[in-house]
Design a protein around this motif. Structure first.
Motif, PDB file in Angstrom:
ATOM      1  N   ASN A 195       0.807  -1.226   0.000  1.00 40.34           N
ATOM      2  CA  ASN A 195       0.000   0.000   0.000  1.00 40.34           C
ATOM      3  C   ASN A 195       0.842   1.278   0.000  1.00 40.34           C
ATOM      4  N   ASP A 197       2.869   4.376  -2.290  1.00 37.67           N
ATOM      5  CA  ASP A 197       2.756   5.099  -3.547  1.00 37.67           C
ATOM      6  C   ASP A 197       3.651   4.447  -4.596  1.00 37.67           C
ATOM      7  N   SER A 214       1.917   6.902   1.752  1.00 39.24           N
ATOM      8  CA  SER A 214       0.704   6.124   1.528  1.00 39.24           C
ATOM      9  C   SER A 214       0.365   6.094   0.050  1.00 39.24           C
ATOM     10  N   ARG A 216      -2.098   6.439  -3.075  1.00 42.20           N
ATOM     11  CA  ARG A 216      -3.053   7.504  -3.374  1.00 42.20           C
ATOM     12  C   ARG A 216      -4.472   7.081  -3.008  1.00 42.20           C
ATOM     13  N   ILE A 217      -5.379   8.093  -2.951  1.00 44.53           N
ATOM     14  CA  ILE A 217      -6.777   7.784  -2.658  1.00 44.53           C
ATOM     15  C   ILE A 217      -7.362   6.902  -3.738  1.00 44.53           C
ATOM     16  N   TYR A 225     -14.267   9.222  -3.112  1.00 42.88           N
ATOM     17  CA  TYR A 225     -12.881   8.777  -2.957  1.00 42.88           C
ATOM     18  C   TYR A 225     -12.551   8.690  -1.474  1.00 42.88           C
ATOM     19  N   GLU A 226     -11.730   7.725  -1.148  1.00 38.32           N
ATOM     20  CA  GLU A 226     -11.322   7.551   0.235  1.00 38.32           C
ATOM     21  C   GLU A 226      -9.830   7.229   0.284  1.00 38.32           C
ATOM     22  N   PRO A 227      -9.194   7.451   1.410  1.00 32.04           N
ATOM     23  CA  PRO A 227      -7.757   7.156   1.509  1.00 32.04           C
ATOM     24  C   PRO A 227      -7.496   5.669   1.309  1.00 32.04           C
TER      25      PRO A 227
END
Length: 265
Positions: A195, A197, A214, A216-217, A225-227
């Motif tokens: 998970n 980038d 992290s 991307r969403i 959209y969510e994290p």
């Protein structure tokens, strides 16, 4: 294993005497010239490994006054015999094998003759063993004495322990290699990141934390959209039972040694 089984033999060797003084002097000279105890000790080791060893009597080498008889020792890999058709325990023909670099020599002995053959070590098209010559000898029989691992009762080649030892060594080497490979592989496991980038490139320096970016969403089922999931670093690692594998190997070796009477149960 063979050294342990044979170490009590010829230490010291037996006393060999002849009740005729002149004959005993000759006998003692032959035994001294040929280091008889060492030769017979090695014959016992070779017969354990290759089932049978052969001691050849050679009265033609050198000068009779200086060294009347030369005794030559052959392991089972360096000679072969053909037995009496009516009794498989009695050798009728013996062939010795001398191997050199790229060259091999066969001497085929019968009760009356010795024939010489020569050829390349590797046979193939146009490379064959060639007959050289045949000579008469005056020994009056095969000039060989044979040392057996087991008394020949049903066949000349009674089985020794060499084959069992060879197969056991192959199995032990294979298990050791597998254990060693597993230890090397899993002491240096493969690292992987979850998970993160796609463009994330870690900077790893002693004494510094590794910053994880992290992913991307991502779209959710509702269309918003969510994290993404939180990033994580892990190792691709298997938990191997090295102690159990080693214990199994040692028990296998112990069982082989018990079978060969080297170690008591």
């Amino acid at each position: 294993v063979i050294e342990v089984l044979c170490e009590h033999l010829y230490a010291p060797g037996p006393a060999r005497v002849w009740d005729v003084p002149a004959g005993d002097g000759f006998l003692q000279q032959v035994y001294e010239d040929n280091h008889m105890d060492a030769l017979m000790h090695r014959a016992d080791e070779l017969s354990s490994l290759t089932d049978v060893a052969a001691v050849q009597v050679d009265a033609d080498e050198g000068h009779f006054e200086n060294k009347p008889v030369t005794l030559r020792l052959w392991g089972g890999q360096d000679f072969h015999v053909w037995t009496d058709p009516d009794n498989r325990t009695i050798p009728k023909v013996c062939c010795t094998i001398d191997r050199f670099t790229g060259h091999i020599v066969y001497r085929l002995w019968t009760d009356t003759d010795v024939s010489l053959y020569e050829g390349p070590t590797v046979l193939g098209a146009g490379k064959q063993v060639q007959f050289v010559r045949t000579d008469k000898h005056k020994y009056g029989g095969l000039p060989f004495s044979f040392v057996h691992y087991a008394q020949p009762v049903t066949t000349f080649w009674e089985t020794g322990i060499g084959y069992l030892l060879a197969q056991a060594e192959v199995s032990v080497n294979d298990r050791l290699s597998r254990i060693d490979e597993a230890i090397k592989k899993h002491l240096n496991p493969v690292a992987y990141a979850l998970n993160v980038d796609p463009d994330w490139s870690p900077t790893i320096e002693p004494g510094r934390f590794v910053r994880l970016n992290s992913s991307r969403i991502r779209p959710s089922p509702s269309g918003a959209y969510e994290p993404g999931e939180p990033p994580d670093l892990r190792y691709l690692e298997a938990h191997i039972d090295v102690a159990g594998a080693w214990d199994d190997l040692m028990k296998f070796i112990d069982q082989v040694l018990q079978t060969l009477r080297v170690r008591e149960a």
